[in-house]
Design an enzyme around this catalytic site. Structure first.
Site, PDB file in Angstrom:
ATOM      1  CB  CYS A 397     -11.402   4.836   4.537  1.00 15.34           C
ATOM      2  SG  CYS A 397     -11.966   4.899   6.364  1.00 15.34           S
ATOM      3  CG  HIS A 524      -6.758   4.153   5.675  1.00 11.99           C
ATOM      4  ND1 HIS A 524      -7.068   5.486   4.998  1.00 11.99           N
ATOM      5  CD2 HIS A 524      -7.887   4.363   6.702  1.00 11.99           C
ATOM      6  CE1 HIS A 524      -8.059   6.060   5.561  1.00 11.99           C
ATOM      7  NE2 HIS A 524      -8.587   4.948   6.515  1.00 11.99           N
ATOM      8  CD  GLU A 526      -4.033   5.428   2.979  1.00 11.69           C
ATOM      9  OE1 GLU A 526      -4.703   6.219   3.580  1.00 11.69           O
ATOM     10  OE2 GLU A 526      -4.544   4.354   2.358  1.00 11.69           O
TER      11      GLU A 526
END
Length: 591
Positions: A397, A524, A526
């Site tokens: 990001c 993102h 994750e």
């Protein structure tokens, strides 16, 4: 529908979220379908506007919901996809009731906490519990509800009242209350049960009686303490369990299984004949592997919220998932980005030297997301160091935007290149505010949730890591983006944008083709990483940091089998196959 409520007593931070996730996992391993709800008693509508220092990271869901980080635990443990409605806040409930009052739905009656707020809470729970979250049709069998905060908090009182009414409404056999409480040790001699006794007494005084006690303690709960808790809390010893300290949280479900917690919960829910013995062999193998790893991989996380690791919780979990798949022991070096800057060198030279020492000693560098100008120069310096020294780098990001700014400044010699987030009047705006964004309202106005990224360059590292698919769907949370008008000159100078959105004007993935591993992603990754299904972007970073990326990129298969082939490859791991030759290894979809 059956309900399991998880509450906490004595102190905050006991790990209710991990406990609720572990209970859900054990029940799922018994063959039941499980969903989850998190109740946060704060007045915020959601977690979107809260500082990471205030409440940890903001977890983002597929539907764009900005929610409490515990929903990330639920998704990772249970491998489910929740919605924004699975996170209930005081703000949401009051807004819901006020909107009904403004429409005249209450027909002129006085609107009160009881019954209107409490009714709204119960209606919300019943409605959301019926939503399927595992990709199958129909509702789940069990809904695990976590009540945030600590018993006795003023702000949670309406929820306590509502849940007390709810337990009566659904009836005995359909509701099980698990109370997580602290059992401290004083003078390293005796486990003290009095705090838990008082916590349970307070809970019962509020109309809720615990069926199960989960005792947080440093060492296993001794039999004397268990007998005392049973006597004074009116809970059978068979329903009292020890949640003592363990090397990693993947062992918490195994603790519950070994103590037969599932039997107690199934007994309270009258499901003894429905649930099977929990099948957690592969989860157990994964936890054992994590404990046995010795060869380290060092990753420097360069951010400005490094004082609280929960600010980057999902990043940490994704790194752990990837490192276990690569058979490496993860060591995270926290580097505060401000400590890398010239001002730090002048004011605190020792801190400055220590920060640079950590950065230079890392096998890989990760710059996570964030907001605001503080510490930006330090992140730029970290990206520059990684680029110039061929150190594996992943920018997420803001980290991707930082990589663009650094490249424009130091490769294209545009020394004033910047994001308009940090300098609204920059002459070289390589990162700009998105046209659809709002500059007047903060909450829920970013580009949020699951968005599609198309691979433009077919043979790039990113496409190979994702299994040579045409596109990927990942979760987003940002207001700024790479300036579309700058893309051509950035690429002419050597930066490659290998992934774009459906319009072709929004940059999603960048790479430096001649670098060992230099990748930036606007999304993102994750948030979608799972213990059994590590994120490709993270597994690429770890593999590159172990000098094994070339071997990894030879594996041409779908993403969910990638870790299995890596981990069972003698060429990759340099050791025997994981799980004593188990062919599916940690990529098993049943984990």
């Amino acid at each position: 529908m059956k309900y399991v409520l998880v509450t906490g007593g004595v102190v905050s931070g006991l790990g209710k979220g991990v406990t609720a996730s572990s209970i859900g996992l054990v029940l799922k391993a018994c063959g039941l379908r499980v969903t989850a709800i998190k109740i946060d008693p704060y007045l915020n509508t959601d977690a979107g506007t809260m500082s990471p220092f205030e409440h940890g990271e903001v977890f983002v869901l597929d539907d764009g919901g900005e929610v409490d980080l515990d929903l990330g635990n639920y998704e990772r443990f249970l491998d489910i996809k929740l919605t924004h409605e699975n996170n209930i806040t005081t703000g949401k409930i009051y807004q819901f009731v006020i909107d009904k009052e403004r429409r005249g739905d209450y027909l002129g009656r006085t609107v009160q906490v009881v019954p209107h707020i409490t009714d709204a809470i119960q209606e919300w729970i019943e409605r959301v519990a019926m939503l399927p979250v595992d990709g199958k049709e129909g509702p789940a069998d069990v809904c695990v509800i976590e009540l945030g905060g600590t018993i006795g908090d003023i702000e949670s009182m309406p929820f306590i009242e509502a849940l007390g009414q709810f337990s009566c409404c659904v009836g005995a056999g359909n509701f099980c209350l698990v109370h997580v409480s602290l059992v401290p040790v004083l003078n390293a001699i005796e486990q003290k049960t009095k705090p838990t006794q008082h916590s349970v007494r307070g809970l019962r005084g509020l109309g809720l009686t615990p069926h199960v006690l989960a005792c947080r303690c440093a060492s296993p709960l001794d039999e004397n303490a268990k007998q005392k808790l049973s006597q004074f809390c009116h809970v059978p010893t068979t329903n009292i369990f020890s949640l003592h300290d363990v090397p990693n949280i993947w062992q918490i479900p195994l603790l519950l299984r070994d103590q037969k917690a599932h039997d107690a919960i199934l007994r309270e829910l009258k499901l003894q004949g429905v649930g099977q013995e929990p099948m957690l062999e592969e989860w157990s193998s994964m936890a054992d592997i994590c404990n046995s790893l010795r060869e380290p991989v060092r990753i420097a996380i360069v951010g400005k919220y490094t004082g609280l690791s929960d600010s980057y919780l999902s990043v940490l979990k994704a790194l752990l998932h990837a490192s276990v798949a690569c058979r490496r022991k993860l060591i995270v070096d926290w580097v505060c980005s401000m400590d890398l800057e010239e001002m730090s060198e002048e004011e605190s030279p020792d801190v400055y030297d220590a920060a640079w020492s950590l950065l230079k000693g890392a096998d890989g560098i990760l710059v996570p997301g964030g907001f605001g100008a503080r510490g930006i120069q330090g992140k730029i310096l970290a990206a520059k160091y990684a680029r110039e020294n061929n150190i594996p780098f992943l920018g997420i990001c803001l980290g991707m935007q930082i990589a663009v700014i650094e490249f424009a400044r130091n490769v294209m010699n545009l020394h004033d290149a910047n994001s308009t987030e940090f300098d609204a009047n920059t002459r070289n705006p390589c990162v700009v505010f998105m046209p659809e964004g709002s500059k007047t309202h903060m909450g829920g106005t970013m580009r949020l949730g699951l968005r599609r990224t198309y691979f433009i360059v077919k043979d790039c590292k990113s496409a190979k890591l994702y299994g040579n698919v045409k596109y990927v769907d990942e979760r987003h949370r940002h207001r700024y983006e790479v300036n579309p008008d700058w893309v051509a000159k950035l690429e002419k100078s050597g930066l490659s944008f290998v992934g774009k959105d459906e319009s072709g004007r929004r940059m999603e993935i960048l790479e430096l083709p001649m670098h060992s591993y230099y990748i930036g992603v606007q999304f993102h990754p994750e948030f979608k990483s799972r213990p059994a299904k590590p994120s490709p972007a993270f597994i690429g970073l770890i593999a590159a940091s172990c000098a094994q990326l070339d071997i990894l990129l030879k594996v041409q298969c779908c993403n969910n089998l990638l870790p299995a082939k890596m981990a069972t490859s003698n060429e990759f791991s340099g050791t025997k196959s994981l799980h004593n030759g188990h062919p599916k290894c940690i990529a098993s979809e049943t984990c």
